[in-house]
Scaffold this active site. Structure first.
Site, PDB file in Angstrom:
ATOM      1  N   ARG A  14       0.850  -1.186   0.000  1.00 27.33           N
ATOM      2  CA  ARG A  14       0.000   0.000   0.000  1.00 27.33           C
ATOM      3  C   ARG A  14       0.887   1.237   0.000  1.00 27.33           C
ATOM      4  O   ARG A  14       1.679   1.442   0.910  1.00 27.33           O
ATOM      5  CB  ARG A  14      -0.901   0.013   1.243  1.00 27.33           C
ATOM      6  CG  ARG A  14      -1.598   1.349   1.442  1.00 27.33           C
ATOM      7  CD  ARG A  14      -2.459   1.404   2.695  1.00 27.33           C
ATOM      8  NE  ARG A  14      -2.964   2.757   2.841  1.00 27.33           N
ATOM      9  CZ  ARG A  14      -2.681   3.572   3.861  1.00 27.33           C
ATOM     10  NH1 ARG A  14      -1.929   3.167   4.861  1.00 27.33           N
ATOM     11  NH2 ARG A  14      -3.149   4.798   3.884  1.00 27.33           N
TER      12      ARG A  14
ATOM     13  N   HIS B 197      -2.702  11.101   0.335  1.00 27.43           N
ATOM     14  CA  HIS B 197      -2.112  10.908   1.661  1.00 27.43           C
ATOM     15  C   HIS B 197      -1.500  12.250   2.089  1.00 27.43           C
ATOM     16  O   HIS B 197      -0.292  12.388   2.206  1.00 27.43           O
ATOM     17  CB  HIS B 197      -1.077   9.781   1.639  1.00 27.43           C
ATOM     18  CG  HIS B 197      -0.778   9.187   2.998  1.00 27.43           C
ATOM     19  ND1 HIS B 197      -0.971   7.855   3.299  1.00 27.43           N
ATOM     20  CD2 HIS B 197      -0.308   9.752   4.137  1.00 27.43           C
ATOM     21  CE1 HIS B 197      -0.615   7.627   4.567  1.00 27.43           C
ATOM     22  NE2 HIS B 197      -0.194   8.764   5.096  1.00 27.43           N
TER      23      HIS B 197
ATOM     24  N   GLU C  84      -6.847   8.861   6.321  1.00 23.86           N
ATOM     25  CA  GLU C  84      -7.090   9.556   7.599  1.00 23.86           C
ATOM     26  C   GLU C  84      -7.549  10.999   7.434  1.00 23.86           C
ATOM     27  O   GLU C  84      -6.856  11.945   7.814  1.00 23.86           O
ATOM     28  CB  GLU C  84      -5.829   9.531   8.469  1.00 23.86           C
ATOM     29  CG  GLU C  84      -5.353   8.151   8.840  1.00 23.86           C
ATOM     30  CD  GLU C  84      -4.251   8.167   9.900  1.00 23.86           C
ATOM     31  OE1 GLU C  84      -3.774   9.257  10.255  1.00 23.86           O
ATOM     32  OE2 GLU C  84      -3.883   7.088  10.375  1.00 23.86           O
TER      33      GLU C  84
ATOM     34  N   ASN D 159      -6.428   2.366  10.336  1.00 29.42           N
ATOM     35  CA  ASN D 159      -5.070   2.581  10.831  1.00 29.42           C
ATOM     36  C   ASN D 159      -5.136   2.615  12.347  1.00 29.42           C
ATOM     37  O   ASN D 159      -5.901   3.383  12.924  1.00 29.42           O
ATOM     38  CB  ASN D 159      -4.504   3.917  10.343  1.00 29.42           C
ATOM     39  CG  ASN D 159      -4.229   3.916   8.847  1.00 29.42           C
ATOM     40  OD1 ASN D 159      -4.353   2.880   8.189  1.00 29.42           O
ATOM     41  ND2 ASN D 159      -3.846   5.063   8.327  1.00 29.42           N
TER      42      ASN D 159
ATOM     43  N   TYR E 223      -2.747   2.456  16.009  1.00 30.51           N
ATOM     44  CA  TYR E 223      -1.432   2.439  16.654  1.00 30.51           C
ATOM     45  C   TYR E 223      -1.477   2.261  18.157  1.00 30.51           C
ATOM     46  O   TYR E 223      -0.595   1.665  18.751  1.00 30.51           O
ATOM     47  CB  TYR E 223      -0.677   3.746  16.348  1.00 30.51           C
ATOM     48  CG  TYR E 223      -0.219   3.847  14.921  1.00 30.51           C
ATOM     49  CD1 TYR E 223       1.010   3.345  14.524  1.00 30.51           C
ATOM     50  CD2 TYR E 223      -1.039   4.427  13.957  1.00 30.51           C
ATOM     51  CE1 TYR E 223       1.428   3.428  13.206  1.00 30.51           C
ATOM     52  CE2 TYR E 223      -0.632   4.511  12.632  1.00 30.51           C
ATOM     53  CZ  TYR E 223       0.597   4.009  12.262  1.00 30.51           C
ATOM     54  OH  TYR E 223       1.000   4.081  10.959  1.00 30.51           O
TER      55      TYR E 223
ATOM     56  N   GLU F 165      -2.652   0.266   8.564  1.00 26.53           N
ATOM     57  CA  GLU F 165      -1.412   0.703   9.221  1.00 26.53           C
ATOM     58  C   GLU F 165      -1.441   0.220  10.648  1.00 26.53           C
ATOM     59  O   GLU F 165      -2.474   0.311  11.320  1.00 26.53           O
ATOM     60  CB  GLU F 165      -1.286   2.243   9.256  1.00 26.53           C
ATOM     61  CG  GLU F 165      -0.970   2.885   7.933  1.00 26.53           C
ATOM     62  CD  GLU F 165      -0.838   4.417   8.028  1.00 26.53           C
ATOM     63  OE1 GLU F 165      -0.473   4.928   9.109  1.00 26.53           O
ATOM     64  OE2 GLU F 165      -1.112   5.077   7.016  1.00 26.53           O
TER      65      GLU F 165
HETATM   66  C1  GBH Z   1      -0.508   7.783  10.493  1.00 27.53           C
HETATM   67  O1  GBH Z   1      -1.150   8.809  11.148  1.00 27.53           O
HETATM   68  C2  GBH Z   1      -0.242   8.280   9.100  1.00 27.53           C
HETATM   69  O2  GBH Z   1      -1.189   7.770   8.193  1.00 27.53           O
HETATM   70  C3  GBH Z   1       1.130   8.015   8.603  1.00 27.53           C
HETATM   71  O3  GBH Z   1       1.392   8.802   7.481  1.00 27.53           O
HETATM   72  C4  GBH Z   1       2.115   8.246   9.725  1.00 27.53           C
HETATM   73  O4  GBH Z   1       3.434   8.196   9.288  1.00 27.53           O
HETATM   74  C5  GBH Z   1       1.838   7.211  10.768  1.00 27.53           C
HETATM   75  O5  GBH Z   1       0.557   7.396  11.274  1.00 27.53           O
HETATM   76  C6  GBH Z   1       2.797   7.188  11.929  1.00 27.53           C
HETATM   77  O6  GBH Z   1       2.848   8.399  12.612  1.00 27.53           O
HETATM   78  O7  GBH Z   1      -1.075  13.371  20.413  1.00 27.53           O
HETATM   79  O8  GBH Z   1      -0.881  15.717  19.898  1.00 27.53           O
HETATM   80  O9  GBH Z   1       1.100  14.331  19.991  1.00 27.53           O
HETATM   81  C7  GBH Z   1      -1.134   8.845  12.540  1.00 27.53           C
HETATM   82  C8  GBH Z   1      -1.139  10.281  12.884  1.00 27.53           C
HETATM   83  C9  GBH Z   1       0.243  10.596  14.778  1.00 27.53           C
HETATM   84  C10 GBH Z   1      -1.679  11.919  14.400  1.00 27.53           C
HETATM   85  C11 GBH Z   1       0.307  11.115  16.141  1.00 27.53           C
HETATM   86  C12 GBH Z   1      -1.618  12.452  15.773  1.00 27.53           C
HETATM   87  C13 GBH Z   1      -0.248  12.717  17.709  1.00 27.53           C
HETATM   88  C14 GBH Z   1      -0.483  14.139  17.985  1.00 27.53           C
HETATM   89  N1  GBH Z   1      -1.109  10.598  14.288  1.00 27.53           N
HETATM   90  N2  GBH Z   1      -0.276  12.418  16.281  1.00 27.53           N
HETATM   91  S1  GBH Z   1      -0.333  14.407  19.705  1.00 27.53           S
END
Ligand code: GBH
Length: 521
Positions: free
Chosen positions: A111, A156, A201, A344, A346, A415
């Site tokens: 992807r 993206h 997203e 996605n 995490y 993801e």
């Molecule tokens: C994904 O988004 C994305 O699709 C990807 O491009 C990215 O590389 C991947 O995650 C890994 O980061 O809590 O205020 O510190 C996840 C995006 C990452 C958005 C963490 C909010 C935290 C902001 N998120 N971020 S905060």
């Protein structure tokens, strides 16, 4: 069964964490491991990346600028390491190596995304960049030759700067321009690409770039721009879906879906009614707001989201809601406008009610939501503060999605991955994948959820947006100090390949040595 579906997840964590083996298989009991579930035959394994995060070649081959190019050139301090995406992992030139890496992992699916401004340098179809088209055609053909099926995201987060000058996703006209872009792309690549994702997203993109300023375009239009962004991105998605349905599907026979960010939000005190409501409110304002218009039977924004923002707007003296309304036709265009959903995921957050916190703007999405998020201090940490390890959250969000929107549309985890300090012996990443994938098995076998695939984030270390190159998610290490951007496999490539090959999780495979230090140690 360790995680019975009857128990709220917060309780389980607090009660059981101390009993568990701290090195690998942290969230499992021996009896669970003994079940040895396997991934169904139709389940696919892949890896994910995104154009801006790896491609580089920002001004080569006729490419126009995207908002990330422009923002990072104009604000050199935007990223934590003062970096930009000019070269990134140089995948524009090194895609053959990337393909080899995917092959070495034994995976059949990749992807990634297309850079809008590489195809349409000014954003509109008045000027199609032939070199960009040829580049992607070469790349897609090589993937197919290597028996790797491409799953391609149209957007993206890298809107052409020319369109940002019109206000980006705050401008309703963008819905038309996205449709034009989609038409060009379906037309030029539809013979090779059978699996499309319209948007990555919507929600994170609009929060980071429109409600606040930690992502491009850094508008900080709190409580306004963010909802226009949701609204027009949703409509743009629906346009692209309906376009494909009407004019391309019968010839190209592909599928079109969308990727949503779906972390899990659990009540801080699982017994507190207030916290339970706060968690559910957060889910609706952050997951439901994008998912409900597309995947629910009734369509439109969730009723609770509608009333929260309408009421708050009224209280604040606005004569109209800050969240726009869909027309009946728009509700219908959106309803059912996806053949599959990508989630996605995490991490997990703990939610409790709060009417105001330091740092919240007024108005803003945070203030409208009225929920404070925290981390459970007992959850293992990672290389970024927002990501703590709580595998059961993945199963919970899959169940939640299934409960709310049914099991008709297949779910793909598009993801999931761990950030660390970039070490080659990445035992924490190995156990992260093991444990999160195990939760996927439970969602399939014990909850009957329709999960049909998993994509690890990420194939390689990349440009991690505002974190620049400091945050490492890769299965492959990339040497960003070398002009060659040399790729080196991390240990996790072996264990992920082993899972994909055996279609099982072996918690004894590449167990960390006794002296291994986790982040929390
Ligand atoms: C994904 O988004 C994305 O699709 C990807 O491009 C990215 O590389 C991947 O995650 C890994 O980061 O809590 O205020 O510190 C996840 C995006 C990452 C958005 C963490 C909010 C935290 C902001 N998120 N971020 S905060």
């Amino acid at each position: 069964m360790f995680f019975s579906s009857r128990v709220a997840i917060g309780q389980v964590v607090l009660a059981n964490l101390s009993l568990l083996n701290l090195v690998g298989g942290r969230y499992l009991r021996e009896s669970d491991v003994g079940k040895n579930y396997s991934f169904p035959d139709n389940f696919v394994f892949g890896v994910s990346t995104a154009a801006f995060q790896i491609e580089g070649a920002w001004n080569e081959g006729g490419k126009g600028e995207s908002i990330w190019d422009t923002l990072l050139h104009e604000n050199v301090n935007f990223t934590n390491d003062r970096s930009n995406g000019d070269v990134a992992a140089d995948s524009y030139h090194k895609y053959m190596e990337d393909i080899d890496m995917i092959k070495n992992l034994g995976l059949g699916y990749y992807r990634t995304s297309i850079s809008w401004s590489r195809i349409l340098p000014n954003g509109t179809d008045a000027n199609i960049n032939k070199e960009g088209v040829l580049y992607y055609r070469r790349f897609f053909k090589e993937l197919l030759k290597a028996d790797i099926i491409p799953i391609i995201t149209l957007y993206h987060w890298d809107i052409p700067t020319a369109l940002m000058k019109l206000g980006g996703w705050c401008n309703a006209k963008l819905v038309d321009y996205f449709e034009d872009y989609a038409r060009v792309v379906f037309h030029l690549f539809g013979d090779l690409i059978k699996n499309w994702i319209t948007m990555n997203e919507i929600h994170q993109h609009c929060i980071g770039g429109y409600d606040s300023n930690f992502y491009a375009p850094a508008l900080s239009s709190s409580g306004f721009g963010v909802y226009l962004c949701f609204h027009y991105m949703l409509l743009a998605h629906a346009r692209a879906y309906r376009l494909y349905e009407k004019h391309f599907r019968q010839y190209q026979r592909g599928k079109v879906g969308i990727v949503l960010d779906n972390n899990w939000f659990a009540p801080k005190d699982p017994k507190s009614r207030e916290d339970q409501e706060a968690a559910e409110r957060y889910r609706q304002m952050h997951v439901g707001v994008i998912a409900h218009p597309i995947f629910s039977d009734t369509g439109d924004y969730p009723a609770i989201v509608r009333s929260i923002i309408d009421d708050m707007s009224r209280k604040q003296g606005f004569s109209r809601s800050r969240l726009p309304y869909f027309t009946k036709e728009e509700v219908e265009a959106l309803r059912g406008s996806a053949d599959f959903v990508g989630l996605n995921h995490y991490t997990t957050f703990l939610a409790s009610a709060s009417s105001m916190e330091e740092g919240w703007q007024l108005p803003s999405l945070d203030h409208d939501t009225g929920v404070k998020l925290e981390k459970d201090p007992s959850w293992p940490k990672s290389g970024v503060p927002w990501l703590t390890v709580h595998p059961p959250g993945l199963r919970e969000i899959i169940k939640y999605f299934t409960k709310n929107y049914g099991r008709k549309k297949p779910i793909f985890i598009t993801e999931n991955g761990l950030a660390d300090n970039g070490e080659l012996e990445d035992y924490d990443r190995i156990s992260y994948f093991n444990e999160y994938l195990y939760q996927v098995l439970l969602a399939i076998h014990e909850d009957g959820c329709n999960v049909q695939g998993y994509f690890a984030w990420s194939l390689m270390d990349d440009f991690e947006w505002n974190d620049g190159y400091l945050v490492k998610f890769g299965l492959y290490h990339v040497d960003f100090n070398s002009p060659n951007r040399t790729r080196t496999p991390k240990l996790s490539t072996k264990s992920y390949a082993n899972i994909a090959r055996t279609r099982r999780i072996d918690f004894n495979y590449l167990k960390p040595p006794k002296n291994h230090h986790h982040y929390e140690d």
